[in-house]
Design a protein around this motif. Sequence first.
Motif, PDB file in Angstrom:
ATOM      1  N   SER A  90       0.811  -1.209   0.000  1.00  0.00           N
ATOM      2  CA  SER A  90       0.000   0.000   0.000  1.00  0.00           C
ATOM      3  C   SER A  90       0.846   1.262   0.000  1.00  0.00           C
ATOM      4  N   ALA A 121      -5.715   1.389  -4.700  1.00  0.00           N
ATOM      5  CA  ALA A 121      -6.588   0.377  -4.101  1.00  0.00           C
ATOM      6  C   ALA A 121      -6.933  -0.735  -5.090  1.00  0.00           C
ATOM      7  N   ALA A 161      -5.927  -4.643  -4.720  1.00  0.00           N
ATOM      8  CA  ALA A 161      -6.943  -5.698  -4.699  1.00  0.00           C
ATOM      9  C   ALA A 161      -6.607  -6.797  -5.707  1.00  0.00           C
ATOM     10  N   THR A 186      -6.487  -2.226   8.329  1.00  0.00           N
ATOM     11  CA  THR A 186      -6.383  -2.514   6.907  1.00  0.00           C
ATOM     12  C   THR A 186      -7.746  -2.928   6.356  1.00  0.00           C
ATOM     13  N   SER A 187      -7.872  -2.866   5.044  1.00  0.00           N
ATOM     14  CA  SER A 187      -9.145  -3.220   4.407  1.00  0.00           C
ATOM     15  C   SER A 187      -9.475  -4.697   4.579  1.00  0.00           C
ATOM     16  N   TYR A 242     -12.826  -2.699   9.740  1.00  0.00           N
ATOM     17  CA  TYR A 242     -12.659  -1.593   8.793  1.00  0.00           C
ATOM     18  C   TYR A 242     -14.025  -0.924   8.624  1.00  0.00           C
ATOM     19  N   ARG A 278     -15.744   1.048   3.269  1.00  0.00           N
ATOM     20  CA  ARG A 278     -15.403  -0.136   2.475  1.00  0.00           C
ATOM     21  C   ARG A 278     -16.177  -0.169   1.158  1.00  0.00           C
ATOM     22  N   ALA A 289     -11.535   2.842  -1.813  1.00  0.00           N
ATOM     23  CA  ALA A 289     -11.318   2.750  -0.364  1.00  0.00           C
ATOM     24  C   ALA A 289      -9.834   2.599  -0.055  1.00  0.00           C
ATOM     25  N   PRO A 298      -6.491   1.293   1.399  1.00  0.00           N
ATOM     26  CA  PRO A 298      -6.159  -0.033   1.929  1.00  0.00           C
ATOM     27  C   PRO A 298      -5.720  -0.027   3.383  1.00  0.00           C
ATOM     28  N   GLU A 330      -4.656   8.106   5.719  1.00  0.00           N
ATOM     29  CA  GLU A 330      -4.196   6.949   4.949  1.00  0.00           C
ATOM     30  C   GLU A 330      -2.685   7.010   4.722  1.00  0.00           C
TER      31      GLU A 330
END
Length: 361
Positions: free
Chosen positions: A3, A10, A14, A71-72, A77, A82, A87, A89, A190
């Motif tokens: 991240s 993001a 993912a 964290t996501s 979270y 979310r 969003a 991470p 963030e």
Amino acid sequence: MLSFTPRIGAKSLAKFLSKDAPEKLVNYSAPQWQALGLKPDQINYLNSAAKKEVDACFVWMNQKDNRSIITSLDEHYPALLRQISSAPPVLFVEGDSSCLDKPQVAIVGSRGATVEGQRAAHQFGRELAEQGIVVTSGLALGIDGYAHDGALSGQGETIAVLGSGLNQIYPARHRQLAARIVESGALVSEFRPDMKPRAEHFPRRNRIVSGLSLGVLVVEAAVKSGSLITARYAVEQDRDVFVLPGTIYQANYQGSNELIRQGASLVQNSQQIVEELNLLLNWSLNQQTMQQSTLFSPPNSEEQLPFPELLANVGVEATPVDILASRTNIPVHEVMTQLLELELSGHVVAVSGGYIRKGRG
């Protein structure tokens, strides 16, 4: 580590997490990273500075009991955040992290606010806090600061989302305010704790301000302002946008008035915001002590749902009125009447492209 890697957002993160488990990804070799599409400078960062910076983050967290890194992938979270497409991470939090999942209304506006704007931000912040709503903003000078202070004066909670790391409070004039927020809410970022503020950080910060919130109140906004960026994010995230109207002769209100012209809700007192968000607020207040996995509470099996035939044809994807009329063999004008009643009762919501069903329906 991933991240913090330059130019990994993001969506890219993912994608990587869909390829392998996090504990395995951190041990990838350079060829493996290259196979995932990373560039030489990104791979160099992962093999050199990344571990040091991650370790520094954990040192920061362990320095105080009220600090956390979310964290996501964590269950706690923030549920609303979310849902947004971008969003963050990782979230760094100082204060009470549980307030991130409480019902929130964001208050944003001009840094160079008028006296009337300052008074309004403070009043709305206080009144919303007195009704149990968390006030969220960006700790900036002007409207943001007055909204935070208003919430604190109402003995409520407030969240400040920063465009810098939490060890780099910006603006410096708000350090004392930030300390008060930690005691009755939370500071959120963030960015790594030692990250200094940068101009490009603040538009990114705004998507979190709106993403955490049920709705956004714009107190004062010029034609070109960060507040309008937050309002745009709110619309993209399907959040309500509320605006205080202002004189057409004051530059600070030109952006605000334009938002109203484009369809934002004109409000003149905090109760109008509460009434507009009543369904969501009732759900959120009732769910504070429960695990939150969906945006709405489950249906009551004993409740007789209105217009069941029409409701059965409204799903999670937007369905136009004419399609609903065709599926149900109900005249279009009657479909529109039923949809209006379903919307008012909280079973469906109008979105771009038609209607979708709310979970409580």
